[in-house]
Design a protein around this motif. Structure first.
Motif, PDB file in Angstrom:
ATOM      1  N   HIS A  36       0.840  -1.189   0.000  1.00 30.32           N
ATOM      2  CA  HIS A  36       0.000   0.000   0.000  1.00 30.32           C
ATOM      3  C   HIS A  36       0.883   1.250   0.000  1.00 30.32           C
ATOM      4  CE1 HIS A  36      -2.632  -3.173   1.665  1.00 30.32           C
ATOM      5  NE2 HIS A  36      -3.586  -2.522   1.010  1.00 30.32           N
ATOM      6  N   ALA A  37       0.842   1.972  -1.108  1.00 29.41           N
ATOM      7  CA  ALA A  37       1.720   3.132  -1.271  1.00 29.41           C
ATOM      8  C   ALA A  37       1.449   4.215  -0.236  1.00 29.41           C
ATOM      9  CB  ALA A  37       1.558   3.702  -2.685  1.00 29.41           C
ATOM     10  N   ASN A  38       0.191   4.327   0.227  1.00 28.52           N
ATOM     11  CA  ASN A  38      -0.172   5.384   1.171  1.00 28.52           C
ATOM     12  C   ASN A  38      -0.100   4.944   2.631  1.00 28.52           C
ATOM     13  OD1 ASN A  38      -0.680   7.241  -0.899  1.00 28.52           O
ATOM     14  ND2 ASN A  38      -2.792   6.521  -1.124  1.00 28.52           N
ATOM     15  N   TYR A  39       0.575   3.830   2.882  1.00 29.26           N
ATOM     16  CA  TYR A  39       0.671   3.332   4.260  1.00 29.26           C
ATOM     17  C   TYR A  39       1.220   4.399   5.200  1.00 29.26           C
ATOM     18  CZ  TYR A  39       2.226   0.573   8.266  1.00 29.26           C
ATOM     19  OH  TYR A  39       2.425   0.091   9.534  1.00 29.26           O
ATOM     20  N   ILE A  40       2.205   5.146   4.760  1.00 26.70           N
ATOM     21  CA  ILE A  40       2.912   6.091   5.630  1.00 26.70           C
ATOM     22  C   ILE A  40       2.040   7.268   6.059  1.00 26.70           C
ATOM     23  CG2 ILE A  40       3.872   7.570   3.812  1.00 26.70           C
ATOM     24  CD1 ILE A  40       6.529   7.490   5.382  1.00 26.70           C
ATOM     25  N   ILE A  41       0.950   7.528   5.349  1.00 29.90           N
ATOM     26  CA  ILE A  41       0.052   8.618   5.736  1.00 29.90           C
ATOM     27  C   ILE A  41      -1.313   8.089   6.159  1.00 29.90           C
ATOM     28  CG2 ILE A  41       1.176  10.351   4.294  1.00 29.90           C
ATOM     29  CD1 ILE A  41      -1.024   9.920   2.211  1.00 29.90           C
ATOM     30  N   GLY A  42      -1.432   6.766   6.269  1.00 28.26           N
ATOM     31  CA  GLY A  42      -2.704   6.171   6.652  1.00 28.26           C
ATOM     32  C   GLY A  42      -2.728   5.740   8.105  1.00 28.26           C
ATOM     33  N   ALA A  43      -3.723   4.888   8.423  1.00 26.43           N
ATOM     34  CA  ALA A  43      -3.887   4.409   9.795  1.00 26.43           C
ATOM     35  C   ALA A  43      -2.746   3.488  10.199  1.00 26.43           C
ATOM     36  CB  ALA A  43      -5.223   3.688   9.932  1.00 26.43           C
ATOM     37  N   GLY A  44      -2.245   2.732   9.234  1.00 30.36           N
ATOM     38  CA  GLY A  44      -1.099   1.876   9.503  1.00 30.36           C
ATOM     39  C   GLY A  44      -1.469   0.572  10.183  1.00 30.36           C
ATOM     40  N   ASP A 112       5.463   9.755  13.513  1.00 27.31           N
ATOM     41  CA  ASP A 112       5.983  11.070  13.897  1.00 27.31           C
ATOM     42  C   ASP A 112       5.460  12.208  13.030  1.00 27.31           C
ATOM     43  OD1 ASP A 112       7.352   9.784  15.866  1.00 27.31           O
ATOM     44  OD2 ASP A 112       9.318   9.916  14.904  1.00 27.31           O
ATOM     45  N   VAL A 113       5.422  11.987  11.711  1.00 28.76           N
ATOM     46  CA  VAL A 113       5.048  13.102  10.830  1.00 28.76           C
ATOM     47  C   VAL A 113       3.974  12.728   9.821  1.00 28.76           C
ATOM     48  CG1 VAL A 113       7.299  14.201  11.025  1.00 28.76           C
ATOM     49  CG2 VAL A 113       6.933  12.530   9.219  1.00 28.76           C
ATOM     50  N   GLY A 114       3.408  11.551   9.958  1.00 30.51           N
ATOM     51  CA  GLY A 114       2.424  11.108   8.972  1.00 30.51           C
ATOM     52  C   GLY A 114       1.214  11.998   8.872  1.00 30.51           C
ATOM     53  N   GLY A 115       0.811  12.585  10.000  1.00 29.59           N
ATOM     54  CA  GLY A 115      -0.385  13.413   9.961  1.00 29.59           C
ATOM     55  C   GLY A 115      -0.121  14.868   9.653  1.00 29.59           C
ATOM     56  N   THR A 116       1.130  15.300   9.756  1.00 26.79           N
ATOM     57  CA  THR A 116       1.414  16.720   9.586  1.00 26.79           C
ATOM     58  C   THR A 116       2.284  17.037   8.375  1.00 26.79           C
ATOM     59  OG1 THR A 116       3.349  16.528  11.035  1.00 26.79           O
ATOM     60  CG2 THR A 116       1.247  17.099  12.077  1.00 26.79           C
ATOM     61  N   ALA A 119       1.841  15.115   2.188  1.00 26.15           N
ATOM     62  CA  ALA A 119       1.493  13.753   1.792  1.00 26.15           C
ATOM     63  C   ALA A 119       2.360  13.264   0.646  1.00 26.15           C
ATOM     64  CB  ALA A 119       0.018  13.685   1.410  1.00 26.15           C
ATOM     65  N   GLY A 120       2.543  14.119  -0.364  1.00 22.97           N
ATOM     66  CA  GLY A 120       3.325  13.696  -1.529  1.00 22.97           C
ATOM     67  C   GLY A 120       4.755  13.354  -1.174  1.00 22.97           C
ATOM     68  N   THR A 121       5.356  14.196  -0.350  1.00 21.78           N
ATOM     69  CA  THR A 121       6.743  13.957   0.056  1.00 21.78           C
ATOM     70  C   THR A 121       6.856  12.684   0.879  1.00 21.78           C
ATOM     71  OG1 THR A 121       7.203  16.320   0.068  1.00 21.78           O
ATOM     72  CG2 THR A 121       8.717  14.912   1.283  1.00 21.78           C
ATOM     73  N   LEU A 122       5.947  12.493   1.828  1.00 19.12           N
ATOM     74  CA  LEU A 122       6.004  11.321   2.702  1.00 19.12           C
ATOM     75  C   LEU A 122       5.792  10.028   1.918  1.00 19.12           C
ATOM     76  CD1 LEU A 122       4.162  12.461   5.947  1.00 19.12           C
ATOM     77  CD2 LEU A 122       6.555  11.814   5.702  1.00 19.12           C
ATOM     78  N   VAL A 123       4.866  10.043   0.981  1.00 19.63           N
ATOM     79  CA  VAL A 123       4.628   8.849   0.181  1.00 19.63           C
ATOM     80  C   VAL A 123       5.883   8.489  -0.616  1.00 19.63           C
ATOM     81  CG1 VAL A 123       3.349   7.921  -1.784  1.00 19.63           C
ATOM     82  CG2 VAL A 123       2.138   9.133   0.044  1.00 19.63           C
ATOM     83  N   VAL A 125       8.993   9.232   0.174  1.00 19.69           N
ATOM     84  CA  VAL A 125       9.998   8.722   1.116  1.00 19.69           C
ATOM     85  C   VAL A 125       9.654   7.289   1.522  1.00 19.69           C
ATOM     86  CG1 VAL A 125      10.970   8.987   3.427  1.00 19.69           C
ATOM     87  CG2 VAL A 125      10.639  10.995   1.980  1.00 19.69           C
ATOM     88  N   GLY A 126       8.377   7.056   1.811  1.00 14.86           N
ATOM     89  CA  GLY A 126       7.955   5.717   2.217  1.00 14.86           C
ATOM     90  C   GLY A 126       8.222   4.679   1.140  1.00 14.86           C
ATOM     91  N   ARG A 127       7.904   5.025  -0.112  1.00 12.38           N
ATOM     92  CA  ARG A 127       8.129   4.054  -1.198  1.00 12.38           C
ATOM     93  C   ARG A 127       9.619   3.852  -1.443  1.00 12.38           C
ATOM     94  NH1 ARG A 127       4.625   1.027  -0.515  1.00 12.38           N
ATOM     95  NH2 ARG A 127       5.220  -0.065  -2.426  1.00 12.38           N
ATOM     96  N   SER A 128      10.432   4.888  -1.181  1.00 10.69           N
ATOM     97  CA  SER A 128      11.882   4.732  -1.324  1.00 10.69           C
ATOM     98  C   SER A 128      12.407   3.731  -0.300  1.00 10.69           C
ATOM     99  CB  SER A 128      12.592   6.083  -1.142  1.00 10.69           C
ATOM    100  OG  SER A 128      12.212   6.987  -2.156  1.00 10.69           O
TER     101      SER A 128
END
Length: 247
Positions: A36-44, A112-116, A119-123, A125-128
């Motif tokens: 899931h590409a959006n894991y880092i900004i989701g509920a997890g 730590d920063v998923g909610g703040t 979104a584009g940057t975090l996704v 980084v997460g996929r990297s």
């Protein structure tokens, strides 16, 4: 129980543990963060990922432990290759450790920063970080294991006769297939997880699992090299079995 029987039992148990720890982590526990590409900004599903990481830490212990336990026996056949086997297991485990850290980093960033954060940057980084895990899996369990558990261990077991030679041939066949399929993925000839790669892993899978079960149930087959591990020969003389093996 003799010392060599204990060695076989422990080594076999460690090989079985590698299956019990690696399969759930790869196929079940890591799937939320890997798929899931959006894991880092989701509920997890952080607990699942943490459990997968814990199992893979146990996997590292079992990987290195199996090589260390077998080393005193295998060095009687060929000490440089036995040392090479231990080294290959350590390198494989190093790749696994890097993969663990990369996925745990995704979990930390999500908390730590998923909610703040953006979104584009975090996704990205997460996929990297997930990509790092995927490459470490390819280069460690998907390539180095073919050299260590496949070619080196298969050759040592075949030459020593510690297990049925037909079984050891699976390692000599499966190891090169793992290396070839991993190389094909590296150069985009086939896709990761494709049918071709899965088929190429089957002989190695059967080799490692059958070796673990065989060592636990049967132990080592009678072999000339075992005479040198039981203290039958004096410090300055060779046992008759070892002498016969050299002829």
């Amino acid at each position: 129980m003799s010392s060599t029987r204990k060695t076989a039992l422990i080594a076999g148990a460690l090989f079985v543990i590698t299956f019990l720890t690696s399969i759930p982590a790869a196929l079940l526990l890591y799937t939320p963060v890997l798929d899931h590409a959006n894991y880092i900004i989701g509920a997890g599903a952080d607990t699942r990922v943490a459990l997968g990481a814990f199992l893979e830490v146990l996997l590292i212990v079992a990987n290195v432990g199996s090589a260390v336990v077998l080393f005193p026996v295998l060095k009687r056949q060929n000490e440089p290759l036995a040392l090479g086997y231990v080294t290959a297991r350590i390198i494989e485990s190093t790749f696994i450790a890097i993969g663990i850290v990369s996925l745990l980093a995704v979990v930390t960033l999500r908390k730590d920063v998923g909610g703040t954060g953006g979104a584009g940057t975090l996704v990205a980084v997460g996929r990297s970080l997930v990509a790092i895990h995927d490459w470490t899996f390819l280069l460690g369990p998907g390539w180095i294991v073919g050299v260590g558990n496949g070619v080196i261990l298969g050759y040592l077991m075949y030459r020593s006769g510690l297990v049925p030679r037909g079984m050891a041939m699976l390692g000599l066949i499966g190891g090169p297939l793992i290396i070839i399929s991993g190389t094909a993925v590296l150069f985009d000839v086939i896709q990761p997880g494709s049918a071709a790669q899965v088929i190429a892993t089957i002989p190695e899978f059967i080799w490692e699992l059958s070796l673990g079960i065989y060592l636990m149930v049967k132990g080592f087959k009678p072999s000339p090299i075992l005479s040198g591990t039981t203290g039958d020969a004096g410090a300055g003389e060779r046992s008759p079995a070892l002498a016969a093996a050299d002829r």
